[in-house]
Design a protein around this motif. Structure first.
Motif, PDB file in Angstrom:
ATOM      1  N   ALA A  40       0.829  -1.205   0.000  1.00  0.00           N
ATOM      2  CA  ALA A  40       0.000   0.000   0.000  1.00  0.00           C
ATOM      3  C   ALA A  40       0.865   1.257   0.000  1.00  0.00           C
ATOM      4  O   ALA A  40       0.565   2.233  -0.702  1.00  0.00           O
ATOM      5  CB  ALA A  40      -0.930  -0.003   1.205  1.00  0.00           C
ATOM      6  N   GLY A  44       0.946   3.508  -3.141  1.00  0.00           N
ATOM      7  CA  GLY A  44       0.433   4.869  -2.992  1.00  0.00           C
ATOM      8  C   GLY A  44       1.424   5.910  -3.459  1.00  0.00           C
ATOM      9  O   GLY A  44       1.030   7.016  -3.857  1.00  0.00           O
ATOM     10  N   TRP A 181      -5.510  -1.965  -6.060  1.00  0.00           N
ATOM     11  CA  TRP A 181      -6.696  -2.293  -5.286  1.00  0.00           C
ATOM     12  C   TRP A 181      -6.932  -3.807  -5.217  1.00  0.00           C
ATOM     13  O   TRP A 181      -7.413  -4.324  -4.217  1.00  0.00           O
ATOM     14  CB  TRP A 181      -7.933  -1.602  -5.865  1.00  0.00           C
ATOM     15  N   LEU A 184      -4.635  -5.290  -2.582  1.00  0.00           N
ATOM     16  CA  LEU A 184      -5.121  -4.953  -1.255  1.00  0.00           C
ATOM     17  C   LEU A 184      -6.383  -5.743  -0.909  1.00  0.00           C
ATOM     18  O   LEU A 184      -6.581  -6.156   0.239  1.00  0.00           O
ATOM     19  CB  LEU A 184      -5.387  -3.449  -1.150  1.00  0.00           C
ATOM     20  N   ALA A 221      -2.555  -0.414   6.444  1.00  0.00           N
ATOM     21  CA  ALA A 221      -2.451  -0.110   5.015  1.00  0.00           C
ATOM     22  C   ALA A 221      -2.834   1.335   4.732  1.00  0.00           C
ATOM     23  O   ALA A 221      -2.215   2.007   3.889  1.00  0.00           O
ATOM     24  CB  ALA A 221      -3.333  -1.060   4.216  1.00  0.00           C
ATOM     25  N   TYR A 225      -0.338   3.940   2.984  1.00  0.00           N
ATOM     26  CA  TYR A 225      -0.780   4.490   1.694  1.00  0.00           C
ATOM     27  C   TYR A 225      -0.773   6.015   1.738  1.00  0.00           C
ATOM     28  O   TYR A 225      -0.347   6.672   0.779  1.00  0.00           O
ATOM     29  CB  TYR A 225      -2.181   3.987   1.362  1.00  0.00           C
ATOM     30  N   SER A 229       1.540   8.354  -0.580  1.00  0.00           N
ATOM     31  CA  SER A 229       0.925   9.350  -1.434  1.00  0.00           C
ATOM     32  C   SER A 229       1.509  10.735  -1.201  1.00  0.00           C
ATOM     33  O   SER A 229       1.704  11.525  -2.143  1.00  0.00           O
ATOM     34  CB  SER A 229      -0.588   9.399  -1.200  1.00  0.00           C
TER      35      SER A 229
END
Length: 237
Positions: A40, A44, A181, A184, A221, A225, A229
């Protein structure tokens, strides 16, 4: 039909002292959460699927080795500490047998046993040095000196189950998928399934145990993430 005592009709208890279940559960959960969070985080940040596979594979190998070594060291150190305390108790029994017998009787009296009976049983136990040692260690340390967990069982269980758990979120990428996705989601299903399996040993509702593990993994996660990001990777390595 012959009547039997209720205790004999009950199912046998699970083995809770073999030293493999706790590291197996811990290893599987840690493997799942660690690699889900790693995937993640780097996903991200915008890295390529190839970099995600590399990161997840490195996390799997490093984590499995670390878990195995950590469990071996932890269990062996605990066993060595117990052995040292058992040796100390053996010396006390050899040097001060009467005082140790009184101490044992006092412990039983504190639990509600009549003084005369406690003293009688303590004296009877004292006649067998090995049995006296086992009883004193159980009473004073709360452990069974003859039933200590195996460090090798703990290490191998932890290593194997961490590897299995860490592999789950990597599977979509290894099978050719490129969507974060999906990895995950598969990892989330793995967490839920692992929690449900654990409920088999703890006799708790399978869905609550599964949901608990799913929520904990989702929190990890989500945190990684967000960090990935915010940091980002220019160009998606």
């Amino acid at each position: 039909m012959t009547d039997t005592p209720a205790a004999l009709r009950e199912a046998h208890h699970a083995d809770v002292s073999g030293g493999w279940l706790r590291p197996a559960v811990f290893g599987a959960m840690d493997g799942l959460v660690t690699n889900i969070a790693l995937i993640a985080g780097v996903g991200g940040g915008g890295v390529s699927p190839r970099s995600i596979v590399l990161t997840g594979s490195a996390g799997l190998v490093a984590g499995a080795i670390s878990m195995g070594l950590g469990e071996y060291t932890s269990v062996r150190s605990a066993n060595e500490q117990v052995a040292a305390e058992v040796a100390k108790e053996r010396r006390e029994l050899e040097r001060h047998p009467e005082a140790e017998a009184r101490e044992l009787a006092d412990a039983w009296v504190a639990r509600g046993l009549p003084r005369d009976l406690a003293t009688q049983v303590a004296e009877a136990v004292r006649r067998d040095p090995e049995e006296a040692l086992r009883v004193h260690v159980r009473e004073e340390l709360g452990v069974d000196p003859d039933d200590q967990p195996s460090p090798w069982a703990a290490a191998i269980s932890s290593f194997l189950f961490f590897s299995i758990g860490a592999l789950v979120p990597l599977l979509p990428y290894l099978l050719g998928a490129t969507e974060l996705w999906l990895a995950l989601a598969v990892g989330g299903l793995g967490l839920f399934a692992a929690g449900a399996v654990v409920a088999r040993f703890t006799h708790r509702p399978w869905w609550t145990s599964g949901l608990r593990q799913l929520l904990l993994g989702a929190a990890a996660a989500g945190a990684t993430y967000l960090i990935g990001s915010l940091i980002g990777v220019p160009g998606g390595l």
